[in-house]
Design a protein around this motif. Structure first.
Motif, PDB file in Angstrom:
ATOM      1  N   ARG A 242      62.748   6.951  64.110  1.00 44.35           N
ATOM      2  CA  ARG A 242      63.209   5.565  64.094  1.00 44.35           C
ATOM      3  C   ARG A 242      62.051   4.649  63.699  1.00 44.35           C
ATOM      4  NH1 ARG A 242      66.267   2.475  69.079  1.00 44.35           N
ATOM      5  NH2 ARG A 242      66.504   0.456  68.049  1.00 44.35           N
ATOM      6  N   PRO A 243      62.316   3.602  62.917  1.00 42.09           N
ATOM      7  CA  PRO A 243      61.213   2.749  62.458  1.00 42.09           C
ATOM      8  C   PRO A 243      60.571   1.949  63.579  1.00 42.09           C
ATOM      9  CG  PRO A 243      63.326   1.886  61.714  1.00 42.09           C
ATOM     10  CD  PRO A 243      63.604   3.207  62.337  1.00 42.09           C
ATOM     11  N   SER A 244      59.290   1.685  63.391  1.00 37.25           N
ATOM     12  CA  SER A 244      58.512   0.831  64.282  1.00 37.25           C
ATOM     13  C   SER A 244      57.949  -0.310  63.442  1.00 37.25           C
ATOM     14  CB  SER A 244      57.385   1.625  64.937  1.00 37.25           C
ATOM     15  OG  SER A 244      56.547   0.787  65.700  1.00 37.25           O
ATOM     16  N   VAL A 245      58.109  -1.555  63.928  1.00 36.15           N
ATOM     17  CA  VAL A 245      57.733  -2.739  63.157  1.00 36.15           C
ATOM     18  C   VAL A 245      56.613  -3.474  63.864  1.00 36.15           C
ATOM     19  CG1 VAL A 245      58.617  -4.765  61.951  1.00 36.15           C
ATOM     20  CG2 VAL A 245      60.169  -2.930  62.548  1.00 36.15           C
ATOM     21  N   ARG A 246      55.674  -3.978  63.079  1.00 37.18           N
ATOM     22  CA  ARG A 246      54.595  -4.786  63.637  1.00 37.18           C
ATOM     23  C   ARG A 246      54.270  -5.919  62.669  1.00 37.18           C
ATOM     24  NH1 ARG A 246      48.990  -1.993  65.018  1.00 37.18           N
ATOM     25  NH2 ARG A 246      48.810  -2.093  62.745  1.00 37.18           N
ATOM     26  N   PRO A 247      54.411  -7.176  63.099  1.00 36.23           N
ATOM     27  CA  PRO A 247      54.059  -8.298  62.222  1.00 36.23           C
ATOM     28  C   PRO A 247      52.564  -8.558  62.249  1.00 36.23           C
ATOM     29  CG  PRO A 247      54.940  -9.128  64.275  1.00 36.23           C
ATOM     30  CD  PRO A 247      55.001  -7.627  64.368  1.00 36.23           C
ATOM     31  N   SER A 248      52.071  -9.227  61.229  1.00 31.79           N
ATOM     32  CA  SER A 248      50.649  -9.562  61.196  1.00 31.79           C
ATOM     33  C   SER A 248      50.308 -10.626  62.231  1.00 31.79           C
ATOM     34  CB  SER A 248      50.260 -10.047  59.807  1.00 31.79           C
ATOM     35  OG  SER A 248      51.053 -11.170  59.429  1.00 31.79           O
ATOM     36  N   ALA A 249      51.271 -11.461  62.601  1.00 31.57           N
ATOM     37  CA  ALA A 249      51.090 -12.473  63.647  1.00 31.57           C
ATOM     38  C   ALA A 249      52.451 -12.788  64.243  1.00 31.57           C
ATOM     39  CB  ALA A 249      50.448 -13.739  63.087  1.00 31.57           C
ATOM     40  N   THR A 250      52.505 -12.978  65.561  1.00 35.92           N
ATOM     41  CA  THR A 250      53.767 -13.295  66.220  1.00 35.92           C
ATOM     42  C   THR A 250      54.014 -14.791  66.327  1.00 35.92           C
ATOM     43  OG1 THR A 250      52.680 -13.178  68.385  1.00 35.92           O
ATOM     44  CG2 THR A 250      53.724 -11.154  67.538  1.00 35.92           C
ATOM     45  N   ARG A 251      52.963 -15.606  66.231  1.00 41.54           N
ATOM     46  CA  ARG A 251      53.098 -17.064  66.267  1.00 41.54           C
ATOM     47  C   ARG A 251      52.262 -17.666  65.148  1.00 41.54           C
ATOM     48  NH1 ARG A 251      55.327 -19.291  70.876  1.00 41.54           N
ATOM     49  NH2 ARG A 251      55.745 -17.807  72.569  1.00 41.54           N
ATOM     50  N   VAL A 252      52.892 -18.550  64.391  1.00 37.71           N
ATOM     51  CA  VAL A 252      52.219 -19.207  63.276  1.00 37.71           C
ATOM     52  C   VAL A 252      52.455 -20.706  63.385  1.00 37.71           C
ATOM     53  CG1 VAL A 252      52.046 -19.411  60.759  1.00 37.71           C
ATOM     54  CG2 VAL A 252      52.510 -17.185  61.803  1.00 37.71           C
ATOM     55  N   VAL A 253      51.387 -21.489  63.309  1.00 42.26           N
ATOM     56  CA  VAL A 253      51.463 -22.947  63.329  1.00 42.26           C
ATOM     57  C   VAL A 253      50.903 -23.443  62.004  1.00 42.26           C
ATOM     58  CG1 VAL A 253      50.772 -25.072  64.477  1.00 42.26           C
ATOM     59  CG2 VAL A 253      51.206 -23.010  65.827  1.00 42.26           C
ATOM     60  N   SER A 254      51.690 -24.282  61.298  1.00 44.21           N
ATOM     61  CA  SER A 254      51.258 -24.752  59.989  1.00 44.21           C
ATOM     62  C   SER A 254      51.672 -26.206  59.805  1.00 44.21           C
ATOM     63  CB  SER A 254      51.866 -23.883  58.881  1.00 44.21           C
ATOM     64  OG  SER A 254      51.342 -24.222  57.634  1.00 44.21           O
ATOM     65  N   LEU A 255      50.957 -26.912  58.932  1.00 40.87           N
ATOM     66  CA  LEU A 255      51.219 -28.320  58.677  1.00 40.87           C
ATOM     67  C   LEU A 255      52.402 -28.500  57.749  1.00 40.87           C
ATOM     68  CD1 LEU A 255      47.595 -29.674  58.141  1.00 40.87           C
ATOM     69  CD2 LEU A 255      49.053 -30.053  60.128  1.00 40.87           C
ATOM     70  N   ARG A 256      53.113 -29.603  57.932  1.00 38.34           N
ATOM     71  CA  ARG A 256      54.203 -29.968  57.039  1.00 38.34           C
ATOM     72  C   ARG A 256      53.653 -30.175  55.630  1.00 38.34           C
ATOM     73  NH1 ARG A 256      55.810 -34.156  59.471  1.00 38.34           N
ATOM     74  NH2 ARG A 256      57.469 -33.219  60.710  1.00 38.34           N
ATOM     75  N   GLY A 257      54.359 -29.575  54.636  1.00 39.84           N
ATOM     76  CA  GLY A 257      53.935 -29.690  53.250  1.00 39.84           C
ATOM     77  C   GLY A 257      53.003 -28.587  52.793  1.00 39.84           C
ATOM     78  N   SER A 258      52.551 -27.740  53.705  1.00 39.60           N
ATOM     79  CA  SER A 258      51.659 -26.653  53.332  1.00 39.60           C
ATOM     80  C   SER A 258      52.462 -25.397  52.993  1.00 39.60           C
ATOM     81  CB  SER A 258      50.673 -26.365  54.471  1.00 39.60           C
ATOM     82  OG  SER A 258      51.376 -25.931  55.631  1.00 39.60           O
ATOM     83  N   ASN A 259      51.773 -24.337  52.623  1.00 40.45           N
ATOM     84  CA  ASN A 259      52.387 -23.047  52.307  1.00 40.45           C
ATOM     85  C   ASN A 259      51.943 -22.009  53.334  1.00 40.45           C
ATOM     86  OD1 ASN A 259      53.280 -24.348  49.988  1.00 40.45           O
ATOM     87  ND2 ASN A 259      51.559 -23.615  48.762  1.00 40.45           N
ATOM     88  N   VAL A 260      52.847 -21.088  53.651  1.00 36.96           N
ATOM     89  CA  VAL A 260      52.534 -20.062  54.637  1.00 36.96           C
ATOM     90  C   VAL A 260      53.164 -18.750  54.198  1.00 36.96           C
ATOM     91  CG1 VAL A 260      54.558 -20.467  56.095  1.00 36.96           C
ATOM     92  CG2 VAL A 260      52.473 -19.542  57.114  1.00 36.96           C
ATOM     93  N   ILE A 261      52.518 -17.636  54.531  1.00 35.11           N
ATOM     94  CA  ILE A 261      53.017 -16.299  54.224  1.00 35.11           C
ATOM     95  C   ILE A 261      53.199 -15.534  55.527  1.00 35.11           C
ATOM     96  CG2 ILE A 261      52.466 -14.080  53.151  1.00 35.11           C
ATOM     97  CD1 ILE A 261      51.018 -15.548  50.968  1.00 35.11           C
ATOM     98  N   LEU A 262      54.421 -14.998  55.727  1.00 33.94           N
ATOM     99  CA  LEU A 262      54.722 -14.166  56.889  1.00 33.94           C
ATOM    100  C   LEU A 262      54.779 -12.712  56.423  1.00 33.94           C
ATOM    101  CD1 LEU A 262      57.574 -16.281  58.527  1.00 33.94           C
ATOM    102  CD2 LEU A 262      55.103 -16.504  58.817  1.00 33.94           C
TER     103      LEU A 262
END
Length: 394
Positions: A242-262
């Protein structure tokens, strides 16, 4: 002139409907009170598909002939055809549009031919097809897109071919994960035995799932043999993970108008597929829900990028540009393979830039310090009282 032409058309139609093809026998069967036309052709001297089969034929058997090819629109005039049996001929090629206009067809059998490929997309012209027999051919692959045209087929015989692997799309069709399918799943009968299957956990899991009384799949023969690697060595079927998943970060805070990669990555066997789903929406850092009129959630995010550096590992990322308040919320990276589904959440918070209202205050002007006036000092160098006058004598 027109009358002669019209009579010629009527005569041709009459001959097509009422004339039996050469080397064939035509008979009338019954179904209740209706008479049904059956046509059977079994002479080895037949080398092409007969073109003058009566138009009201409901059952056509073309067996043990010398036919090698099925051309385009070979049965176009047989719109009432229910059963088409083309078994034990020498057919090696079928045009993708061979079955056009067979919208009433229920059963198609091509057992015992020399097919190395089958035009799966041609089944879009047979929406009522339930039985498909491809036993004892030379099929070496079963492509993923075949699942798109087998939705309504409840009996599929692929035994005694040269198949080595099954695609994940077909396994999802035959063993849908509970809760993922809105429509009811039909019970299917599959013939997969007598193929040189590679040692893949998909087959072992399919065999084990088919043994359940509630399984949507019934195998005509469960003795599937594993040929191991392409060299032919026998080995036991591996187990799926069965697959196991792990994100690079569980919480991300970013400014309005900026760019973010999940980003996230998953492991499992077979190699899982990854999808991104937005499950909730947030307005600001304090977790207040967006008022009415916001986007609908959950929703799948299509603009994702993913890759697999090696077997059993897959990564995926999504890029969110020009962030707004509506982009805030919970995103889930969902991994899926035949063994199950796993998810990992990523919470995105979008914060705004605080602006100062009104004009900024003026800078305070410093008054320069006045320089003190310089006073001229005179020094009197009077001789001290004790100084004596020196005389010089010659």
């Amino acid at each position: 002139m027109y009358l002669v032409f019209f009579l010629h058309i009527l005569l041709d139609r009459f001959l097509v409907v009422h004339t039996c093809p050469s080397f064939c026998t035509c008979s009338n069967g019954t179904s209740g009170t209706a008479e049904l036309r059956w046509v059977q052709c079994g002479d080895p001297r037949i080398s092409t598909v007969p073109a003058n089969v009566p138009a009201d034929t409901v059952r056509l058997r073309l067996e043990k002939t010398g036919v090698t090819r099925v051309p385009r629109a070979a049965f176009f005039n047989l719109s009432e055809l229910l059963f088409l049996w083309l078994a034990y001929n020498a057919i090696a090629w079928i045009h993708p549009s061979s079955f056009v206009n067979l919208r009433a067809l229920r059963e198609l059998r091509l057992d015992g031919n020399g097919l190395t490929a089958f035009p799966w997309e041609g089944l879009r012209d047979t929406p009522r097809l339930r039985t498909l027999g491809l036993h004892n051919n030379r099929l070496a692959s079963l492509p993923a897109h075949a699942a798109l045209f087998l939705l309504n087929v409840t009996y599929l015989d692929l035994s005694s071919n040269r198949l080595t692997a099954l695609s994940a799309e077909l396994l999802d069709l035959w063993f849908p994960i509970p809760g993922r399918e809105e429509r009811s799943v039909p019970r299917r009968i599959l013939g997969l035995h007598d193929n040189p299957w590679w040692c893949d956990c998909r087959l072992s899991l399919m065999v084990s799932l088919s043994t359940s009384p509630a399984s949507p799949v019934v195998l005509t023969d469960r003795t599937l043999t594993c040929k191991g690697s392409p060299t032919g060595t026998r080995a036991p079927f591996p187990r799926c993970a069965r697959p196991s998943v792990r994100p690079s970060a569980t919480r991300v805070v970013s400014l309005r108008g900026s760019n973010v990669i999940l980003r996230c990555h998953a492991t499992g066997y077979p190699t899982p597929t990854l999808t991104w789903v937005k499950t909730s929406k947030r307005a600001d850092c304090c977790g207040r829900d967006v008022p009415g009129g916001g986007e609908e959630v959950p929703r799948n995010l299509e603009s994702s990028l993913q890759g697999s550096p090696r077997v059993g590992v897959r990564w995926s990322l999504i890029s969110l540009d020009d962030l707004a308040s509506k982009d805030a919320g919970e995103y889930r990276c969902r991994a899926r393979n035949m063994a199950g589904i796993s998810e990992a959440p990523v919470k995105l918070t979008v914060v705004g830039v605080t602006r100062i209202s009104g004009r900024p205050p003026k800078k305070s002007q410093r008054t320069p310090l006045k320089k003190p006036k310089r006073t001229r000092m005179t020094l009197s160098l009077a001789p001290p009282p004790y100084q004596k006058k020196l005389s010089i004598y010659n």
